[in-house]
Design a protein around this motif. Structure first.
Motif, PDB file in Angstrom:
ATOM      1  N   LEU A 132       0.649  -0.837   0.523  1.00 44.44           N
ATOM      2  CA  LEU A 132       0.319  -0.082  -0.351  1.00 44.44           C
ATOM      3  C   LEU A 132       1.004   1.338  -0.281  1.00 44.44           C
ATOM      4  O   LEU A 132       0.489   2.044  -0.999  1.00 44.44           O
ATOM      5  N   LEU A 133       1.820   1.078   0.804  1.00 46.54           N
ATOM      6  CA  LEU A 133       2.788   2.204   0.786  1.00 46.54           C
ATOM      7  C   LEU A 133       3.871   2.616  -0.517  1.00 46.54           C
ATOM      8  O   LEU A 133       3.834   4.127  -1.155  1.00 46.54           O
ATOM      9  N   ARG A 134       3.962   1.834  -1.852  1.00 52.06           N
ATOM     10  CA  ARG A 134       4.600   1.890  -2.763  1.00 52.06           C
ATOM     11  C   ARG A 134       3.632   2.009  -3.716  1.00 52.06           C
ATOM     12  O   ARG A 134       3.426   3.226  -4.769  1.00 52.06           O
ATOM     13  N   THR A 135       1.959   1.621  -3.601  1.00 56.41           N
ATOM     14  CA  THR A 135       1.218   2.088  -4.535  1.00 56.41           C
ATOM     15  C   THR A 135       1.119   3.870  -3.985  1.00 56.41           C
ATOM     16  O   THR A 135       1.003   4.825  -4.909  1.00 56.41           O
ATOM     17  N   VAL A 136       0.554   4.425  -2.953  1.00 57.27           N
ATOM     18  CA  VAL A 136       0.032   5.684  -2.568  1.00 57.27           C
ATOM     19  C   VAL A 136       1.269   6.871  -2.207  1.00 57.27           C
ATOM     20  O   VAL A 136       0.270   7.295  -2.074  1.00 57.27           O
ATOM     21  N   GLY A 137       2.526   6.121  -0.971  1.00 58.36           N
ATOM     22  CA  GLY A 137       2.727   6.953  -0.176  1.00 58.36           C
ATOM     23  C   GLY A 137       2.638   6.966   1.224  1.00 58.36           C
ATOM     24  O   GLY A 137       0.880   6.514   1.502  1.00 58.36           O
ATOM     25  N   PRO A 138       3.164   7.568   2.276  1.00 59.78           N
ATOM     26  CA  PRO A 138       2.674   7.645   2.942  1.00 59.78           C
ATOM     27  C   PRO A 138       1.429   7.900   3.486  1.00 59.78           C
ATOM     28  O   PRO A 138       0.542   8.862   2.693  1.00 59.78           O
ATOM     29  N   ASN A 139       0.430   7.703   4.058  1.00 60.23           N
ATOM     30  CA  ASN A 139      -0.945   7.885   4.192  1.00 60.23           C
ATOM     31  C   ASN A 139      -1.237   7.774   5.674  1.00 60.23           C
ATOM     32  O   ASN A 139      -0.551   6.872   6.350  1.00 60.23           O
ATOM     33  N   MET A 140      -2.984   7.706   6.124  1.00 61.74           N
ATOM     34  CA  MET A 140      -3.096   7.797   8.143  1.00 61.74           C
ATOM     35  C   MET A 140      -3.416   6.610   8.164  1.00 61.74           C
ATOM     36  O   MET A 140      -3.610   5.509   9.295  1.00 61.74           O
ATOM     37  N   LEU A 141      -4.076   5.452   6.903  1.00 60.17           N
ATOM     38  CA  LEU A 141      -4.408   3.898   6.983  1.00 60.17           C
ATOM     39  C   LEU A 141      -2.577   3.372   7.331  1.00 60.17           C
ATOM     40  O   LEU A 141      -2.858   2.591   8.601  1.00 60.17           O
ATOM     41  N   ARG A 142      -1.531   3.390   6.880  1.00 59.15           N
ATOM     42  CA  ARG A 142      -0.528   3.139   7.553  1.00 59.15           C
ATOM     43  C   ARG A 142       0.250   3.805   7.758  1.00 59.15           C
ATOM     44  O   ARG A 142       1.889   4.319   8.476  1.00 59.15           O
TER      45      ARG A 142
END
Ligand code: HEM
Length: 407
Positions: A74-84
């Motif tokens: 998920l990090l690879r696909t969208v970059g840093p985000n709240m879920l991770r």
């Protein structure tokens, strides 16, 4: 923190076949809960935690069970985000995005538009007398609703669906298929452009949407952060409400007495929603990584260990839910785990509850008279050849073919 890639000392190792899990994960979960409630599963490269109480325990300790999973796709696909992210970083992003998804805002800002879209979609199919209610109704409805709540004014329901599919495929791209990465990059670029445009538009004229709320957050959020979080929400905000709609409608069409009860007492659609999400949870599991050594379910996991919280299994735990494998909207209330728990409890829960239980089901069952499963879609336990339940990380019906009396 480096992630051990094998079983923690003392953890049972259980081989599970991924194709079998996709077809029907519940027998394997029942066995794990009984014999190995924390087990290393080589095909998943994680420890699976499968009992209700242990999952709830882990969710109460986010400082130990971190959402910052190393090497997350998920990090690879969208970059840093709240879920991770963990708090306090997670809280900053969540507080900025959340206000438009609270119950009152859902009712005051979005409910009328959700209902109009549902009517428009039903107008298009009402005369046909047959449809696939997943592709022809539920998916375009929840995608259009999501575009609205997010504030993506120029995006169509079809855009949001396509983007969501491309990102979901990338998040599960353990086989490293270059075609899947390419489609995800195209989708994420298109989302970035759409978000940048929408953010510009609401700078001077706030519109109550998630993007607007993030642009005007008291604790500032950058454009890249808004883009990444919108990507996560698109990746996760389409299939889950669509799948609750589909599974719940399918369960009721096979249980005419239950259907009659709920049609007579519309207040009980809410119970049908919670029971459907418990019975076949649209998200089956999600990952956590340990920040320190910690003992759970009789095993001491070393720092860095990867754990999957298998909420679909917790939701069938017989020690919490009697006759847990049965679909029973009248069962005594116990909180289910389908929306997760702790600081990451689903931000879209009220959007999903409203669009499915207050709008989609009541309208479908009142407008399409004599609604029934199409002949070739009659059910076995896991659906017919045409309408199959599929998946274990995400689970739902592949289609829902129905017929009704066309006017
Ligand atoms: C029945 C429908 C839905 C189900 C079952 C569901 C389930 C979940 C679960 C299990 C999580 C927690 C994941 C984790 O802790 O790693 C989650 C988080 C989240 N969901 Fe949902 N979801 C649904 C609908 C939606 C919708 C419609 C939206 C958007 C409007 C949405 C937005 C989010 C967001 C932003 C998060 C991350 C929250 C955070 O990290 O604080 N969800 N969801």
């Amino acid at each position: 923190m480096s992630a051990p890639t094998a079983a923690a000392p003392g953890a049972p190792v259980v081989e599970l076949d991924l194709a079998e899990l996709r077809r029907d994960p519940y027998p394997a979960y029942a066995e794990l809960r009984r014999t190995a409630p924390l087990a290393w599963v080589p095909s998943v490269r994680r420890h699976l935690l499968t009992r209700y109480e242990d999952i709830v325990h882990a969710e109460k300790l986010p400082e130990v069970f971190s959402s910052r999973e190393e090497g997350s796709l998920l990090l690879r696909t969208v970059g840093p985000n709240m879920l991770r992210e963990d708090d306090p970083e997670h809280r900053r992003l969540r507080s900025a995005a959340e206000p438009p998804t609270r119950p009152r805002q859902v009712r005051d800002l979005w409910a009328d538009a959700f209902e109009r879209t549902a009517h428009e979609l039903l107008d298009r199919i009402a005369d046909r007398g047959e449809a696939d209610l997943i592709a022809d109704f539920a998916e375009p409805l929840v995608a259009a609703n999501l575009a609205l709540v997010l504030g993506l004014r120029a995006a169509s329901a079809a855009d949001v669906s396509d983007w969501s599919r491309a990102m979901m495929a990338a998040n599960g791209n353990y086989a490293d298929d270059p075609g899947i990465w390419l489609r995800a990059e195209q989708a994420t670029r298109a989302i970035e452009e759409a978000v940048a445009e929408a953010a510009d538009a609401v700078r001077d004229e706030p519109d109550g949407s998630v993007i607007s709320s993030m642009v005007h957050a008291a604790d500032p959020v950058s454009l890249t952060e808004i883009q990444n979080n919108v990507k996560v929400i698109i990746g996760g905000g389409v299939n889950e409400p669509r799948d609750v709609f589909g599974v719940g409608a399918w369960a009721l069409l096979q249980r005419p007495e239950e259907l009659e009860k709920v049609v007579k007492d519309p207040a009980s659609w809410k119970r049908v929603f919670e029971e459907t999400a418990r019975w076949i949870s649209p998200i089956g599991m999600y990952p956590r990584q340990l920040t320190q050594d910690y003992e759970i379910a009789g095993v001491t996991l070393p720092a860095g260990s990867r754990v999957a919280l298998v909420i679909a299994s917790g939701n069938r735990d017989e020690s919490v839910f009697e006759r847990a494998d049965e679909f029973d909207p009248d069962r005594p209330h116990r909180p289910h785990l389908a929306f997760g728990g702790g600081p990451h409890f689903c931000m879209g829960a009220w959007v999903a509850r409203h669009e499915v239980s207050a709008i989609a089901w009541p309208l479908v069952f009142s407008r399409l008279k004599g609604l029934r499963l199409a002949e070739d879609a009659r059910a076995s336990d896991n659906g017919s050849a045409a309408d199959r339940l599929d998946g274990w990380v995400f689970r739902g019906l592949t289609s829902l073919n129905v017929t009704w009396h066309a006017p």
